[in-house]
Each structure stands twice: as structure tokens, then as C-alpha cells.
Motif scaffolding. Structure first.
Motif, PDB file in Angstrom:
ATOM      1  N   ASP A  55       0.835  -1.201   0.000  1.00 47.08           N
ATOM      2  CA  ASP A  55       0.000   0.000   0.000  1.00 47.08           C
ATOM      3  C   ASP A  55       0.871   1.253   0.000  1.00 47.08           C
ATOM      4  O   ASP A  55       1.999   1.255   0.483  1.00 47.08           O
ATOM      5  CB  ASP A  55      -0.928   0.016   1.223  1.00 47.08           C
ATOM      6  N   ASP A  56       0.290   2.319  -0.529  1.00 51.55           N
ATOM      7  CA  ASP A  56       0.962   3.615  -0.574  1.00 51.55           C
ATOM      8  C   ASP A  56       0.376   4.436   0.584  1.00 51.55           C
ATOM      9  O   ASP A  56      -0.747   4.927   0.482  1.00 51.55           O
ATOM     10  CB  ASP A  56       0.638   4.243  -1.937  1.00 51.55           C
ATOM     11  N   VAL A  57       1.103   4.507   1.688  1.00 51.52           N
ATOM     12  CA  VAL A  57       0.513   5.031   2.926  1.00 51.52           C
ATOM     13  C   VAL A  57       1.120   6.372   3.322  1.00 51.52           C
ATOM     14  O   VAL A  57       2.344   6.508   3.390  1.00 51.52           O
ATOM     15  CB  VAL A  57       0.742   4.051   4.105  1.00 51.52           C
ATOM     16  N   LEU A  58       0.267   7.324   3.598  1.00 57.19           N
ATOM     17  CA  LEU A  58       0.701   8.589   4.192  1.00 57.19           C
ATOM     18  C   LEU A  58       0.036   8.699   5.562  1.00 57.19           C
ATOM     19  O   LEU A  58      -1.185   8.566   5.687  1.00 57.19           O
ATOM     20  CB  LEU A  58       0.266   9.768   3.302  1.00 57.19           C
ATOM     21  N   VAL A  59       0.849   8.904   6.595  1.00 60.21           N
ATOM     22  CA  VAL A  59       0.331   9.027   7.960  1.00 60.21           C
ATOM     23  C   VAL A  59       0.092  10.514   8.231  1.00 60.21           C
ATOM     24  O   VAL A  59       0.857  11.362   7.787  1.00 60.21           O
ATOM     25  CB  VAL A  59       1.350   8.454   8.970  1.00 60.21           C
ATOM     26  N   GLU A  86      -5.579  32.415  11.418  1.00 64.23           N
ATOM     27  CA  GLU A  86      -4.249  31.865  11.702  1.00 64.23           C
ATOM     28  C   GLU A  86      -3.886  30.818  10.640  1.00 64.23           C
ATOM     29  O   GLU A  86      -4.749  30.033  10.245  1.00 64.23           O
ATOM     30  CB  GLU A  86      -4.293  31.198  13.089  1.00 64.23           C
ATOM     31  N   PRO A  87      -2.633  30.763  10.198  1.00 65.14           N
ATOM     32  CA  PRO A  87      -2.322  29.774   9.159  1.00 65.14           C
ATOM     33  C   PRO A  87      -2.326  28.325   9.673  1.00 65.14           C
ATOM     34  O   PRO A  87      -1.906  28.062  10.805  1.00 65.14           O
ATOM     35  CB  PRO A  87      -0.916  30.175   8.682  1.00 65.14           C
ATOM     36  N   VAL A  88      -2.837  27.452   8.813  1.00 64.37           N
ATOM     37  CA  VAL A  88      -2.759  26.002   9.060  1.00 64.37           C
ATOM     38  C   VAL A  88      -1.721  25.488   8.084  1.00 64.37           C
ATOM     39  O   VAL A  88      -1.939  25.511   6.872  1.00 64.37           O
ATOM     40  CB  VAL A  88      -4.118  25.320   8.762  1.00 64.37           C
ATOM     41  N   GLU A  89      -0.577  25.062   8.596  1.00 65.99           N
ATOM     42  CA  GLU A  89       0.499  24.641   7.696  1.00 65.99           C
ATOM     43  C   GLU A  89       0.661  23.123   7.718  1.00 65.99           C
ATOM     44  O   GLU A  89       0.299  22.458   8.701  1.00 65.99           O
ATOM     45  CB  GLU A  89       1.805  25.321   8.113  1.00 65.99           C
ATOM     46  N   PHE A  90       1.222  22.600   6.643  1.00 64.31           N
ATOM     47  CA  PHE A  90       1.437  21.157   6.533  1.00 64.31           C
ATOM     48  C   PHE A  90       2.934  20.893   6.458  1.00 64.31           C
ATOM     49  O   PHE A  90       3.612  21.440   5.599  1.00 64.31           O
ATOM     50  CB  PHE A  90       0.748  20.613   5.278  1.00 64.31           C
ATOM     51  N   LEU A  91       3.418  20.076   7.374  1.00 58.75           N
ATOM     52  CA  LEU A  91       4.848  19.771   7.431  1.00 58.75           C
ATOM     53  C   LEU A  91       5.041  18.311   7.058  1.00 58.75           C
ATOM     54  O   LEU A  91       4.452  17.420   7.681  1.00 58.75           O
ATOM     55  CB  LEU A  91       5.386  20.014   8.847  1.00 58.75           C
ATOM     56  N   LYS A  92       5.840  18.090   6.043  1.00 57.21           N
ATOM     57  CA  LYS A  92       6.019  16.716   5.572  1.00 57.21           C
ATOM     58  C   LYS A  92       7.379  16.201   6.004  1.00 57.21           C
ATOM     59  O   LYS A  92       8.390  16.889   5.882  1.00 57.21           O
ATOM     60  CB  LYS A  92       5.916  16.731   4.049  1.00 57.21           C
ATOM     61  N   GLY A  93       7.395  15.010   6.565  1.00 55.76           N
ATOM     62  CA  GLY A  93       8.660  14.425   6.989  1.00 55.76           C
ATOM     63  C   GLY A  93       8.562  12.916   6.927  1.00 55.76           C
ATOM     64  O   GLY A  93       7.668  12.366   6.283  1.00 55.76           O
ATOM     65  N   ARG A  94       9.493  12.274   7.634  1.00 56.41           N
ATOM     66  CA  ARG A  94       9.454  10.805   7.678  1.00 56.41           C
ATOM     67  C   ARG A  94       9.511  10.357   9.124  1.00 56.41           C
ATOM     68  O   ARG A  94      10.203  10.976   9.934  1.00 56.41           O
ATOM     69  CB  ARG A  94      10.618  10.207   6.879  1.00 56.41           C
ATOM     70  N   ASN A  98      10.419   3.642  11.081  1.00 58.13           N
ATOM     71  CA  ASN A  98       9.966   2.932   9.877  1.00 58.13           C
ATOM     72  C   ASN A  98      10.079   3.767   8.603  1.00 58.13           C
ATOM     73  O   ASN A  98       9.773   3.282   7.526  1.00 58.13           O
ATOM     74  CB  ASN A  98       8.550   2.376  10.058  1.00 58.13           C
ATOM     75  N   ASP A  99      10.466   5.027   8.731  1.00 59.77           N
ATOM     76  CA  ASP A  99      10.737   5.882   7.566  1.00 59.77           C
ATOM     77  C   ASP A  99       9.500   6.149   6.694  1.00 59.77           C
ATOM     78  O   ASP A  99       9.619   6.569   5.556  1.00 59.77           O
ATOM     79  CB  ASP A  99      11.865   5.258   6.713  1.00 59.77           C
ATOM     80  N   LEU A 100       8.316   5.910   7.232  1.00 61.88           N
ATOM     81  CA  LEU A 100       7.108   6.194   6.443  1.00 61.88           C
ATOM     82  C   LEU A 100       6.900   7.703   6.330  1.00 61.88           C
ATOM     83  O   LEU A 100       7.210   8.450   7.256  1.00 61.88           O
ATOM     84  CB  LEU A 100       5.877   5.607   7.138  1.00 61.88           C
ATOM     85  N   PRO A 101       6.308   8.152   5.209  1.00 61.28           N
ATOM     86  CA  PRO A 101       6.023   9.576   5.106  1.00 61.28           C
ATOM     87  C   PRO A 101       4.918   9.991   6.076  1.00 61.28           C
ATOM     88  O   PRO A 101       3.949   9.248   6.282  1.00 61.28           O
ATOM     89  CB  PRO A 101       5.563   9.740   3.659  1.00 61.28           C
ATOM     90  N   VAL A 102       5.086  11.155   6.674  1.00 64.33           N
ATOM     91  CA  VAL A 102       4.079  11.645   7.627  1.00 64.33           C
ATOM     92  C   VAL A 102       3.820  13.111   7.327  1.00 64.33           C
ATOM     93  O   VAL A 102       4.737  13.851   6.961  1.00 64.33           O
ATOM     94  CB  VAL A 102       4.550  11.421   9.091  1.00 64.33           C
ATOM     95  N   LEU A 103       2.563  13.501   7.455  1.00 71.20           N
ATOM     96  CA  LEU A 103       2.194  14.896   7.248  1.00 71.20           C
ATOM     97  C   LEU A 103       1.664  15.428   8.572  1.00 71.20           C
ATOM     98  O   LEU A 103       0.720  14.870   9.144  1.00 71.20           O
ATOM     99  CB  LEU A 103       1.102  14.946   6.173  1.00 71.20           C
ATOM    100  N   LEU A 104       2.288  16.493   9.061  1.00 69.99           N
ATOM    101  CA  LEU A 104       1.868  17.044  10.356  1.00 69.99           C
ATOM    102  C   LEU A 104       1.101  18.341  10.131  1.00 69.99           C
ATOM    103  O   LEU A 104       1.522  19.175   9.329  1.00 69.99           O
ATOM    104  CB  LEU A 104       3.097  17.315  11.226  1.00 69.99           C
ATOM    105  N   VAL A 105      -0.005  18.484  10.859  1.00 67.49           N
ATOM    106  CA  VAL A 105      -0.823  19.688  10.738  1.00 67.49           C
ATOM    107  C   VAL A 105      -0.379  20.671  11.813  1.00 67.49           C
ATOM    108  O   VAL A 105      -0.522  20.409  13.011  1.00 67.49           O
ATOM    109  CB  VAL A 105      -2.312  19.346  10.942  1.00 67.49           C
ATOM    110  N   ALA A 106       0.176  21.808  11.353  1.00 68.36           N
ATOM    111  CA  ALA A 106       0.713  22.781  12.316  1.00 68.36           C
ATOM    112  C   ALA A 106      -0.206  23.994  12.419  1.00 68.36           C
ATOM    113  O   ALA A 106      -0.423  24.703  11.437  1.00 68.36           O
ATOM    114  CB  ALA A 106       2.108  23.209  11.869  1.00 68.36           C
ATOM    115  N   ILE A 107      -0.780  24.181  13.605  1.00 67.77           N
ATOM    116  CA  ILE A 107      -1.549  25.393  13.902  1.00 67.77           C
ATOM    117  C   ILE A 107      -1.004  25.849  15.255  1.00 67.77           C
ATOM    118  O   ILE A 107      -1.229  25.193  16.285  1.00 67.77           O
ATOM    119  CB  ILE A 107      -3.065  25.099  14.010  1.00 67.77           C
TER     120      ILE A 107
END
Ligand code: ADP
Length: 505
Positions: A55-59, A86-94, A98-107
Motif C-alpha cells: 500500500d501507498d501510505v501517508l500518515v 491563523e495559518p494552518v500549515e502542513f509539514l512533511k517528513g518521515r 519505519n521511515d514512512l512519510p508523515v504529514l503534520l498539521v501545524a496550527i
């Protein structure tokens, strides 16, 4: 250009590209960057198991300050949303490990604060939790609709517990939406807020009302997942049945019965690399099913660490849990005077309600030779207790799945559990007539009473004195399959069902 695949986890032989799904996996905690309990552990390992199957998984999770500190470098997406100016930003990392891609919601005003994701330093829920997790859900829905410039749209959004339960409700308002799945990790926590938060939440009218999020004159986030997700799962087959009854339904049994055809149970696995007595870096000595000598060394080290007499032939009964009624800690506290007559030691690690913390401190003070208590959250000690104790206590009143009993069985520490939820589905009692002794892996009792618990504790003490029987019990537990593979396969089948059954708005 479209991302073909976000996940870079190596393909395994089990990879099945036919079933391969683009999955957005949403959780309010993800181990190892944020964990308060079972949900964090599941979110830290199930997505990796899915990725291994192809599967192609984004957390996706909130950008808590502590989580960001535990992450490697992150990259800000060019698109930001707005939350009341206020800005809602998206931070992408791993994710580390397990090195999976993760997207963090920053407010900043909602998530950039230290400590527990749900509770303030006073131990009470953060007063703006409704706002925090509504804003999080909105951000997830935008990602799910491919409106944040990633050029990636999931086919399925998998939400977990009340903190992300509004996502299926929000997506139900959209055309061309992905399919949705909602997993209940614990029905007792529902995210119920007074209706005066409604102005702040600005939710669509169509999802409010009795057939929507309203719950006895309040707003229930959990209902968003239960009512609007294409499929609902929970973390064991027994719990899936239990929550459709008044006794376990927490007031939502009616809603769950209504969704019965779309509701099923899939048992959790554990992270067998983090929980492995043969390689665990947190324990004093390594061991495996063939050579249990190391376990004895862990026992001695634990006795030393906890200030208990270093005796080899006295079993250590242990418990690691949030100290709340659900876990039956009150039963254990009441059982202690009789338990100690069985010549055992007792080690407890946990934090939770002040009355239980105090009762445990008192017991440790009264019986320093037999009872040792650590109040707090300590992952290293959790591993050392799992390895160094002999019998594990889990007399839960209800237990959706439970992970600690599986950790313990893997470490040759047979558990005593009450027959409920995932405990009933993973532990097989020594004395059960229809169980081959070579199948038993622990002790199971029925009634949530001190007497029933004591009876099981006594039974464990008797078997402990029979080294051969005890070793068989340990080895059966250690041989168990606690990997995520079977569960991940079951989730993928449910994803396909959800995609096939997706109700179009
Ligand atoms: P729940 O999610 O209801 O808390 P689970 O058994 O599913 O229960 O998962 C609990 C997880 O949290 C386990 O990994 C357990 O080791 C861990 N845990 C619970 N309390 C503590 C504590 N005080 N210190 C360290 N780990 C803990």
C-alpha cells in the motif's frame, strides 16, 4: 507530476499490487513521536505493515511541539489553510524507525504546546480540545480531497478514535471523495462537548441533529465516525460484539447495531521488533524460548531496581496500565492483602486517577518487602517489568484489544486476564477443559470481582511451582504470532470493501 507512490518501504514477497491502495492513515498519536497508549503504538506499526504489503501510505497527525522535536527534518508544503485568521500549515517528513512519510498539521495556537496531546499540566482535558481536533479534521479532509497542492489523493482515509472521527462526516459532504474507514480503539472516549462549541466549530448543518452528531443534547465527535464512515472496525472480534450491547455500548450501542453490517473486529498486532526479548536494548539480558536463563537475570535486575528482596523462587506479579477503573486496578488493590499471603512480590507501573496512585503508594509503604510501585510513564521500565516479572495482571472490566498481554506473552510472562474484548481473543486459560494444555498461554477469569481475580492469582501460583508446566505455558505464549501481518491483510480486505461500498453523496 503525480506521485506514483509516497511510500518507500521495501517491497516484501507478500506484496500484492492488485490490492494496493493509496491510504491516508490518520491518528492523534503515532509512536515513536507521540504515544500515550495503545492507539499510538498501533499507528506506529500498522501503517508500516500495510506499506510492506504494497500500500501507498501517508500518515497524518497534529504537529505537537514534542512530536516535532522527535522528528527528523520536515518540509513545509506551499499551501496553507486558514483557521480564524491563523495559518494552518502542513509539514512533511518521515517517521523515525519505519521511515514512512508523515504529514503534520501545524496550527501554532492549537498544537505548539508541550506535554500530553489531550491533557494539560493539571491533568484535565485541554479546554480547547473541540477546536483543536475539529481544525485537525478539517485539515485532513482538505488533504483527502487533494486540495493542498500535493497532487496525491488517497483512495481510502483510515481514521482512528474520536480525535479524527469528524473526518468521515466532513468527507460525506464532498463529491468524488475517497472511501472512509473508522476504527474504534476505545468507545469509552467519545469526544463529547457542549453545544456551545458549535459556533466555533462551524460544522455543516447537515451533520448536526439527532441523526448526526447530537448526543443527549451535546455534540459527539465519535458519532461522526460511527455514522458516516463507509466501514467501521474495532480492535477485536469480541469487542465488536460487546459494543453492540447496552453493557459495553457507552450509550452508542443503538448506533452501532444500526451499522452492524458494516462493523467488524480486527485484532491488533504488536511491534515485534520493539518487543523482542532476544534483542530488546532496554532489558538487562536477552533470552528466547529455548534459553530462558536471561529471564532470571532480568528478574533479579528488576528486584534490585525496584528495591525488592532478590529472591529467585518467589514469583513477581506485575501490572503496567493507566490507573483507571477500566483496567481493574481497584480489584488488584483490594486483592493485595490476600495476594501477599501467597508469597509473591508485586510490581506496578502506571499513572492515572489520584485515588489509585495514592492507594498504591500506601501499599508499597506498608509492604516494602513485597510491593513496589512506580507512579508515572516510563517506557524503559515497562520493558524491564515485562521481561523481569513472572505473571502479568490485566483484570480489565473491558478491553478493546489490549497490547500489554501480548507483549508479556512474547516475553514468557503469562498473563491473568478477565474474559473480555481482545483479552478473551488472545489468552487461553490453563484450566479450560476444552483447551489442550499445549495450547494454554495464560489464566482467564470471568467475573469482575476480587474473588474471581484472587482465584486466578492462586491458580497461577500453583502452576508456577510446577516448573515443567510453567515452562510450557511460557513457551506457548512465546510461540504466539503477534505480528501485524494477518491484521494488515484483514485491514486491506476491509479497505477494498469500503471502497466498493462507498456511498456517494
Ligand atoms: P490502553 O491503550 O488502554 O492504555 P493497551 O494495553 O492497548 O492499553 O496499551 C497500553 C500501552 O501503553 C502499552 O504499550 C503499555 O506498555 C504502555 N503503557 C501504559 N502505561 C504505561 C506507563 N505507565 N509507562 C510506560 N508504558 C505504559
Amino acid at each position: 507530476m503525480k506521485h506514483d507512490k509516497l511510500t518507500t518501504a521495501p517491497a516484501s514477497p507478500a506484496e500484492d499490487t492488485d490490492l494496493s491502495t493509496r491510504v491516508l492513515f490518520v491518528s492523534s498519536e503515532v509512536s515513536p513521536v507521540m504515544k500515550t497508549g495503545g492507539l499510538g503504538e498501533v499507528a506506529g506499526s500498522l501503517p508500516a505493515a500495510l506499506a510492506e504489503l504494497g500500500d501507498d501510505v501517508l500518515v497524518m497527525m497534529p504537529a505537537y511541539r514534542d512530536a516535532l522535536e522527535r522528528m527528523g527534518p520536515v518540509e513545509k508544503l506551499p499551501v496553507a489553510l486558514d483557521h480564524f485568521g491563523e495559518p494552518v500549515e502542513f509539514l512533511k517528513g518521515r517517521l523515525p524507525r519505519n521511515d514512512l512519510p508523515v504529514l503534520l498539521v501545524a496550527i501554532e495556537s492549537l498544537f505548539d504546546r508541550p506535554g500530553n496531546p489531550y491533557l494539560g499540566p493539571d491533568g484535565e482535558s485541554w479546554p480547547d480540545n473541540a477546536d483543536r481536533f475539529c481544525a485537525f479534521a478539517r485539515a485532513v479532509a482538505e488533504v483527502a480531497m487533494d486540495r493542498v497542492g500535493m497532487d496525491w489523493q488517497p483512495e481510502l482515509v483510515h481514521c482512528n478514535d474520536w480525535q479524527s472521527a469528524l473526518v468521515p462526516a466532513l468527507l460525506a459532504q464532498e463529491e468524488d471523495r475517497p472511501a472512509t474507514m473508522f476504527t474504534i480503539h476505545n468507545l469509552a472516549y467519545q469526544g463529547v462537548f457542549p453545544t456551545d462549541v458549535l459556533d466555533l466549530l462551524q460544522l455543516p448543518e447537515s451533520i448536526l441533529g439527532m441523526d448526526g452528531l447530537e448526543f443527549h443534547g451535546q455534540i459527539s465527535f465519535m458519532k461522526g465516525g460511527l455514522l458516516y464512515a463507509d466501514r467501521v472496525t474495532t480492535v477485536s472480534a469480541t469487542y465488536a460484539r460487546e459494543i453492540q450491547t447496552e453493557e459495553y455500548g457507552c450509550g452508542l450501542d443503538g448506533v452501532l447495531t444500526q451499522r452492524a453490517e458494516h462493523l467488524s473486529g480486527i485484532l491488533n498486532g504488536i511491534d515485534i521488533h520493539v518487543w523482542d526479548p532476544a534483542s530488546d536494548p532496554k532489558i538487562a539480558a536477552h533470552y528466547d524460548r529455548e534459553d530462558l536463563d536471561g529471564k532470571q537475570m532480568n528478574k533479579q535486575a528488576l528486584q534490585k531496581e525496584m528495591g525488592l528482596p532478590e529472591v529467585a523462587d518467589v514469583p513477581i506479579y506485575s501490572m503496567i496500565a493507566r490507573l483507571i477503573e477500566q483496567k481493574g486496578i481497584d480489584l488488584v488493590i483490594d486483592a493485595v492483602p490476600s495476594l501477599l499471603k501467597l508469597q509473591v512480590q508485586l510490581v506496578i507501573l502506571g499513572d492515572g486517577e489520584a485515588r489509585f496512585e495514592q492507594a498504591l503508594r500506601d501499599l508499597a509503604e506498608e509492604h516494602p518487602e513485597q510491593v513496589a510501585v512506580y507512579i508515572g510513564y516510563n517506557e524503559g521500565l515497562a520493558h524491564r517489568i515485562t521481561a523481569g516479572s513472572d505473571v502479568f495482571l490485566m483484570p480489565s472490566r473491558f478491553e478493546p484489544c489490549g497490547l500489554t498481554q501480548m507483549h508479556c506473552m512474547r516475553y514468557g510472562t503469562p498473563p491473568i486476564v478477565r474474559a473480555t474484548g481482545g483479552l478473551a481473543d488472545t489468552v487461553r486459560d490453563v484450566g479450560m477443559v476444552d483447551i489442550d494444555p499445549l495450547q494454554a498461554n495464560g489464566f482467564v477469569f470471568e467475573d469482575a470481582s476480587v474473588d474471581a481475580l484472587l482465584h486466578a492469582m492462586g491458580h497461577a501460583r500453583v502452576i508456577y511451582d510446577q516448573p515443567e508446566r510453567w515452562r510450557t505455558l511460557q513457551q506457548v505464549g512465546m510461540d504466539g504470532d503477534y505480528t501485524w501481518l494477518a491484521s494488515a491483510i484483514a485491514y486491506r480486505m476491509s479497505y477494498q470493501q469500503a471502497i466498493a461500498e462507498r456511498t456517494v453523496s
